[in-house]
Design a protein around this motif. Structure first.
Motif, mmCIF file in Angstrom:
data_model
loop_
_atom_site.group_PDB
_atom_site.id
_atom_site.type_symbol
_atom_site.label_atom_id
_atom_site.label_comp_id
_atom_site.label_asym_id
_atom_site.label_seq_id
_atom_site.Cartn_x
_atom_site.Cartn_y
_atom_site.Cartn_z
ATOM 1 N N CYS A 1 -31.535 -80.193 -21.385
ATOM 2 C CA CYS A 1 -30.365 -80.891 -21.901
ATOM 3 C C CYS A 1 -30.717 -82.368 -22.003
ATOM 4 O O CYS A 1 -31.565 -82.863 -21.266
ATOM 5 C CB CYS A 1 -29.166 -80.688 -20.987
ATOM 6 S SG CYS A 1 -27.633 -81.287 -21.742
ATOM 7 N N TYR B 1 -28.420 -84.671 -21.480
ATOM 8 C CA TYR B 1 -27.536 -85.311 -20.506
ATOM 9 C C TYR B 1 -27.926 -84.795 -19.119
ATOM 10 O O TYR B 1 -28.544 -83.720 -18.999
ATOM 11 C CB TYR B 1 -26.080 -84.884 -20.715
ATOM 12 C CG TYR B 1 -25.282 -85.604 -21.773
ATOM 13 C CD1 TYR B 1 -25.822 -86.558 -22.618
ATOM 14 C CD2 TYR B 1 -23.918 -85.300 -21.923
ATOM 15 C CE1 TYR B 1 -25.049 -87.186 -23.584
ATOM 16 C CE2 TYR B 1 -23.135 -85.920 -22.887
ATOM 17 C CZ TYR B 1 -23.710 -86.867 -23.714
ATOM 18 O OH TYR B 1 -22.934 -87.467 -24.664
ATOM 19 N N SER B 2 -27.495 -85.520 -18.107
ATOM 20 C CA SER B 2 -27.560 -85.005 -16.726
ATOM 21 C C SER B 2 -26.194 -85.262 -16.095
ATOM 22 O O SER B 2 -26.056 -86.107 -15.197
ATOM 23 C CB SER B 2 -28.641 -85.723 -15.914
ATOM 24 O OG SER B 2 -29.905 -85.394 -16.396
ATOM 25 N N CYS B 3 -25.188 -84.571 -16.595
ATOM 26 C CA CYS B 3 -23.809 -84.830 -16.128
ATOM 27 C C CYS B 3 -23.716 -84.651 -14.607
ATOM 28 O O CYS B 3 -24.299 -83.709 -14.062
ATOM 29 C CB CYS B 3 -22.835 -83.874 -16.801
ATOM 30 S SG CYS B 3 -22.832 -84.017 -18.592
ATOM 31 N N TYR C 1 -21.412 -83.550 -12.955
ATOM 32 C CA TYR C 1 -20.684 -82.336 -12.576
ATOM 33 C C TYR C 1 -21.365 -81.062 -13.064
ATOM 34 O O TYR C 1 -20.855 -79.963 -12.868
ATOM 35 C CB TYR C 1 -19.251 -82.378 -13.139
ATOM 36 C CG TYR C 1 -19.207 -82.539 -14.631
ATOM 37 C CD1 TYR C 1 -19.467 -81.479 -15.490
ATOM 38 C CD2 TYR C 1 -18.902 -83.774 -15.202
ATOM 39 C CE1 TYR C 1 -19.451 -81.625 -16.858
ATOM 40 C CE2 TYR C 1 -18.877 -83.939 -16.573
ATOM 41 C CZ TYR C 1 -19.157 -82.857 -17.398
ATOM 42 O OH TYR C 1 -19.132 -83.011 -18.760
ATOM 43 N N CYS C 2 -22.536 -81.194 -13.730
ATOM 44 C CA CYS C 2 -23.193 -80.015 -14.309
ATOM 45 C C CYS C 2 -23.512 -79.001 -13.212
ATOM 46 O O CYS C 2 -23.942 -79.366 -12.127
ATOM 47 C CB CYS C 2 -24.474 -80.439 -15.016
ATOM 48 S SG CYS C 2 -25.278 -79.062 -15.846
ATOM 49 N N ARG D 1 -31.153 -77.941 -12.571
ATOM 50 C CA ARG D 1 -32.199 -78.481 -13.444
ATOM 51 C C ARG D 1 -33.543 -78.613 -12.732
ATOM 52 O O ARG D 1 -34.517 -79.097 -13.293
ATOM 53 C CB ARG D 1 -31.780 -79.820 -14.025
ATOM 54 C CG ARG D 1 -30.493 -79.678 -14.741
ATOM 55 C CD ARG D 1 -30.266 -80.534 -15.924
ATOM 56 N NE ARG D 1 -29.047 -80.051 -16.538
ATOM 57 C CZ ARG D 1 -29.008 -79.075 -17.412
ATOM 58 N NH1 ARG D 1 -30.097 -78.521 -17.831
ATOM 59 N NH2 ARG D 1 -27.861 -78.646 -17.871
ATOM 60 N N ASP E 1 -27.014 -72.975 -20.559
ATOM 61 C CA ASP E 1 -27.631 -73.851 -19.556
ATOM 62 C C ASP E 1 -28.222 -75.125 -20.145
ATOM 63 O O ASP E 1 -29.213 -75.646 -19.631
ATOM 64 C CB ASP E 1 -28.756 -73.080 -18.843
ATOM 65 C CG ASP E 1 -28.196 -72.013 -17.921
ATOM 66 O OD1 ASP E 1 -27.033 -72.136 -17.500
ATOM 67 O OD2 ASP E 1 -28.926 -71.053 -17.629
ATOM 68 N N GLY E 2 -27.696 -75.626 -21.215
ATOM 69 C CA GLY E 2 -28.224 -76.842 -21.820
ATOM 70 C C GLY E 2 -27.511 -77.096 -23.130
ATOM 71 O O GLY E 2 -26.497 -76.471 -23.421
ATOM 72 N N ASN F 1 -22.409 -81.232 -26.519
ATOM 73 C CA ASN F 1 -22.136 -82.570 -25.965
ATOM 74 C C ASN F 1 -22.066 -83.632 -27.070
ATOM 75 O O ASN F 1 -21.952 -84.825 -26.773
ATOM 76 C CB ASN F 1 -23.158 -82.940 -24.888
ATOM 77 C CG ASN F 1 -24.584 -83.053 -25.398
ATOM 78 O OD1 ASN F 1 -24.824 -83.182 -26.598
ATOM 79 N ND2 ASN F 1 -25.541 -83.015 -24.477
ATOM 80 N N LYS G 1 -17.801 -82.421 -26.485
ATOM 81 C CA LYS G 1 -17.560 -83.041 -25.180
ATOM 82 C C LYS G 1 -17.262 -84.529 -25.329
ATOM 83 O O LYS G 1 -17.976 -85.242 -26.009
ATOM 84 C CB LYS G 1 -18.810 -82.854 -24.311
ATOM 85 C CG LYS G 1 -18.702 -83.467 -22.915
ATOM 86 C CD LYS G 1 -20.032 -83.448 -22.167
ATOM 87 C CE LYS G 1 -20.522 -82.086 -21.823
ATOM 88 N NZ LYS G 1 -19.629 -81.362 -20.915
HETATM 89 S S1 SF4 Z 1 -25.509 -78.647 -19.826
HETATM 90 FE FE1 SF4 Z 1 -23.543 -79.609 -20.343
HETATM 91 S S2 SF4 Z 1 -22.686 -80.217 -18.368
HETATM 92 FE FE2 SF4 Z 1 -24.891 -79.819 -18.031
HETATM 93 S S3 SF4 Z 1 -25.900 -81.822 -18.301
HETATM 94 FE FE3 SF4 Z 1 -25.920 -80.808 -20.302
HETATM 95 S S4 SF4 Z 1 -24.072 -81.558 -21.338
HETATM 96 FE FE4 SF4 Z 1 -23.829 -81.991 -19.172
#
Ligand code: SF4
Length: 294
Positions: free
Chosen positions: A46, A48-50, A52-53, A57, A111-112, A146, A172
């Protein structure tokens, strides 16, 4: 079925079904029925590294193209079994209430970030073809994204297929300010909230999009009033620039998050946020999804 077992059924979001690589059917609250999840990122990549994910990872392995023949066969299998009612015999789905025994959508999620895949458009095409083959025109094609890649070649190539096949884009948006965006979504590289808003506007000019937002408590603090105001301003900006918003979904943390300083908001906190958004952007419906942890 009692509420407790209905809730655990809905929370069972394991992204594994039989020995499939990509497909994972789930009963989804947001779909009010069965969603055939398509996890194009078993490698867990992904941009991002949210905070709340819920994806681990630690075992990220890099990005590969989707293996289209495998995707085709797995989708055909899951949709056929759902259509014929065989899925409901499986242990994982046998307690599904009658009202939810319907296939609502095929959802690119997982998952991403699904739109990162260079042949994402081919994967969407396959889903549309399988749906057509089984005469499942009513089943939606949902892309849960996202929004970072909405102007990428692979996403732009997928758009006509989505538009022609009951497609929906769920984008998102978790922040109103660049600072909060960086704090919550932790984008890789040079991605900015400004780019995300521009991407959503461009996409939403020609079709209504669903905005998916997750608000959480970070180190004990819910988003500030100023941040929520900034978030509402971003929604208003999308509308003012001609973007169409079908729905805003406001979620909170439902599963174990990446960071232990992240906590779900309570129902009253989420209700208050939703009320603020409704007052600020009255033309857009707002739906809330609570955490079962609070
Ligand atoms: S999979 Fe979704 S929640 Fe997880 S880091 Fe990527 S965008 Fe964020």
């Amino acid at each position: 079925m009692d509420n407790k077992s209905a809730d655990s059924l809905i929370r069972d979001h394991r992204r594994q079904w039989r020995d499939c690589l990509y497909i994972y059917p789930v009963i989804a609250r947001r779909s009010k029925g069965l969603s055939i999840g398509v996890n194009l990122n078993p490698e867990k990549t992904c941009n991002y590294s949210c905070v709340y994910c819920q994806v681990d990872r630690g075992i990220q392995r890099g990005l590969h193209d989707v293996q289209l023949p495998i995707l085709h066969d797995e989708l055909l299998l899951a949709l056929r079994q759902g259509q014929a009612g065989q899925l409901w015999q499986e242990h994982a789905f046998s307690k599904t209430p009658k009202s939810m025994r319907r296939i609502n959508d095929i959802a690119f999620s997982g998952d991403g970030e699904p739109t990162c895949l260079a042949n994402f458009d081919q994967a969407v095409k396959i889903a549309a073809e399988v749906k057509k083959q089984l005469k499942m025109e009513d089943v939606k094609l949902v892309v849960i994204t996202n929004a970072t890649m909405l102007q990428s070649p692979q996403f732009l190539r997928a758009l006509p297929t989505l538009d022609a096949n009951n497609g929906e884009i769920w984008a998102k948006l978790d922040a109103g300010s660049e600072e909060y965006f960086n704090k919550v979504n932790r984008p890789h590289g040079q991605i900015t909230l400004r780019q995300i808003i521009d991407n959503i506007v461009v996409t939403a000019l020609d079709r209504p999009v669903v905005i998916q937002t997750l608000f959480a408590s970070l180190a004990g603090s819910p988003p500030t009033r100023d941040e929520i105001q900034a978030y509402c301003d971003r929604l208003t900006e999308i509308l003012d620039r001609g973007g169409q918003i079908k729905l805003v979904q406001v979620h909170t943390v439902a599963r174990a998050p990446a960071e232990d300083f992240v906590q779900p908001l309570t129902k009253p906190e989420l209700d208050l946020l939703a009320k603020t958004i409704r007052l600020a952007v009255p033309s857009v419906p707002v739906e809330t999804f609570y955490s079962s942890a609070k």
